[in-house]
Scaffold this active site. Structure first.
Site, short mmCIF file in Angstrom:
data_model
loop_
_atom_site.label_atom_id
_atom_site.label_comp_id
_atom_site.label_asym_id
_atom_site.label_seq_id
_atom_site.Cartn_x
_atom_site.Cartn_y
_atom_site.Cartn_z
N SER A 157 -28.20 36.68 19.62
CA SER A 157 -27.78 35.79 18.40
C SER A 157 -28.64 36.30 17.13
O SER A 157 -28.18 35.71 15.87
CB SER A 157 -28.33 34.15 18.71
N LYS A 160 -26.14 36.23 14.49
CA LYS A 160 -25.16 35.00 13.52
C LYS A 160 -25.34 35.06 12.59
O LYS A 160 -25.62 34.53 11.14
CB LYS A 160 -26.26 33.54 13.98
N SER A 214 -29.89 28.66 16.36
CA SER A 214 -29.25 29.36 16.89
C SER A 214 -28.25 28.18 17.77
O SER A 214 -27.78 28.41 19.24
CB SER A 214 -29.72 30.38 17.87
N LYS A 319 -34.23 34.95 12.60
CA LYS A 319 -32.96 35.27 13.18
C LYS A 319 -33.86 35.47 14.52
O LYS A 319 -34.48 36.62 15.48
CB LYS A 319 -31.97 35.37 12.79
#
Length: 383
Positions: A157, A160, A214, A319
């Site tokens: 992820s 993203k 997420s 992130k």
């Protein structure tokens, strides 16, 4: 023979017979336990075969029943398995190879790395649990710590961040309402989502929960509303990576659920630096919690990064990511010793190990580890 003599003889015979019968009974009783034990042992040995035969018979009946109604039933007979236990997680290193326009990811079993690339003694000093660790001064671009920064690995992820940049670059209205459909379901890992099909959120809210919590369906929905649809969105992600000078990076999904979303530590520092230029990405990724109304109900989301919740770090952007193939991942812009720093941690083993690695890096910098390594490099004629 007189009557008296006859009576005495008869009495003696009766006594003899009684004694003989007693002896025989005693001998029989003595032999009985052994016979009982033997009988019991035979029964024990015979029981499995009897039960096995009966259970196999039941199994055949269940198979016939299953064939009749089309519903699978578990077999009742137990079979000893000689197979090795399955591993819940395969630790791998990936290589990227492009052939005839398609991207192929080849992998081989993970091996112990041991030494860092570029810095000689830092890995032993820190004992990080991440296979890839790359720490860079954000202002000077000086490498502070380097462990396998050129290894091409899945990034989960972390993807993203690129998804968010492409969405914002499109200049599409953040207030536009976006609906989650069946097309946004995860068909790669078959993961669930709190964002049910039919939920309607603004583009801004979708972006918020995709970065902070997420949320995979939010990322998928954002890509579907891009001009040209999801294929055009993914093409824009790869084009953006090329523009940023990320040659080892490739995307196949906006969420990162596929292991074919790959990059390197060096490339991800460039992506973090680029994402840091977007105020909304900084704000949303470092938010601790957020509520969204889906048109049906209100859902409370929280950050996936424990370091944000702790309020002990000065984090400007972050992130996290995880899939089995990628391990635990995290990228972060933070300030340590009044120095803006970008940290990349990939393929970490253990749920909290990426956060522990970040803390070890911070403690190492606080203790002057960078200066010690720099002095070693200078003494060896390094740059």
């Amino acid at each position: 023979m007189t009557r008296q003599e006859f009576s005495i003889g008869k009495a003696l015979r009766v006594v003899s017979t009684t004694i003989a019968l007693s002896v025989c009974a005693a001998l029989a009783n003595a032999a009985a336990p052994s016979a009982a034990l033997a009988t019991s042992a035979d029964a024990t040995q015979a029981t499995p075969s009897v039960k096995k035969s009966k259970r196999i018979k039941v199994t055949k009946k269940t198979e016939k029943a299953a064939a009749a109604d089309g519903k699978p039933r578990a077999r009742t007979a137990k079979v000893a398995s000689t197979a090795e236990p399955t591993r819940t997680r395969r630790r791998v290193h990936y290589r990227l190879a492009a052939r005839e326009g398609a991207v192929k990811v080849a992998y081989e079993p993970r091996t112990s790395v041991g030494t860092a690339f570029g810095l000689h003694d830092a890995p032993d000093e820190l004992a990080l649990r991440s296979s890839v660790a790359y720490v860079v001064d954000q202002n000077t671009h000086e490498t502070l710590f380097d462990k396998n920064s050129q290894a091409v690995v899945p990034i989960a992820s972390i993807t993203k961040l690129m998804t968010a940049m492409v969405v914002l670059d499109s200049k599409a209205p953040l207030t536009e309402q976006i609906e989650v459909t069946d097309e946004d379901r995860d068909t790669v890992k078959n993961t669930g989502s709190r964002l049910s099909v039919g939920s309607v959120l603004s583009r801004e809210d979708m972006l918020h929960i995709a970065l902070m919590a997420s949320e995979n369906r939010a990322a998928a929905a954002l890509s579907r509303y891009y001009p040209g649809g999801r294929p055009a969105f993914i093409a824009a992600m790869n084009h953006k990576a090329q523009e940023l000078g990320m040659p080892e990076t490739h995307f196949l999904s906006p969420s990162g659920l596929t292991s074919e979303n790959v990059s390197t530590g060096r490339d991800l520092v460039k992506m973090v630096n680029a994402a840091y230029q977007y105020p909304l990405i900084r704000e949303f990724s470092t938010d601790e919690s957020y509520d969204v109304f889906t048109g049906r109900k209100t859902i409370h989301y929280g950050t996936t990064n424990a370091l944000v919740r702790g309020h002990k770090w000065d984090i400007g952007l972050q992130k996290t990511g995880f899939i089995n193939e990628a391990g635990e991942c995290m990228v972060m812009q933070t300030t340590i010793q009044n120095r803006p720093i970008v940290i990349v941690l990939l393929d970490s083993s253990g749920k909290y190990s990426r956060f522990g690695d970040a803390q070890r890096i911070r403690s190492w910098i606080d203790a002057g580890g960078v200066q010690r390594v720099t002095s070693i490099e200078n003494s060896r004629g390094g740059t």
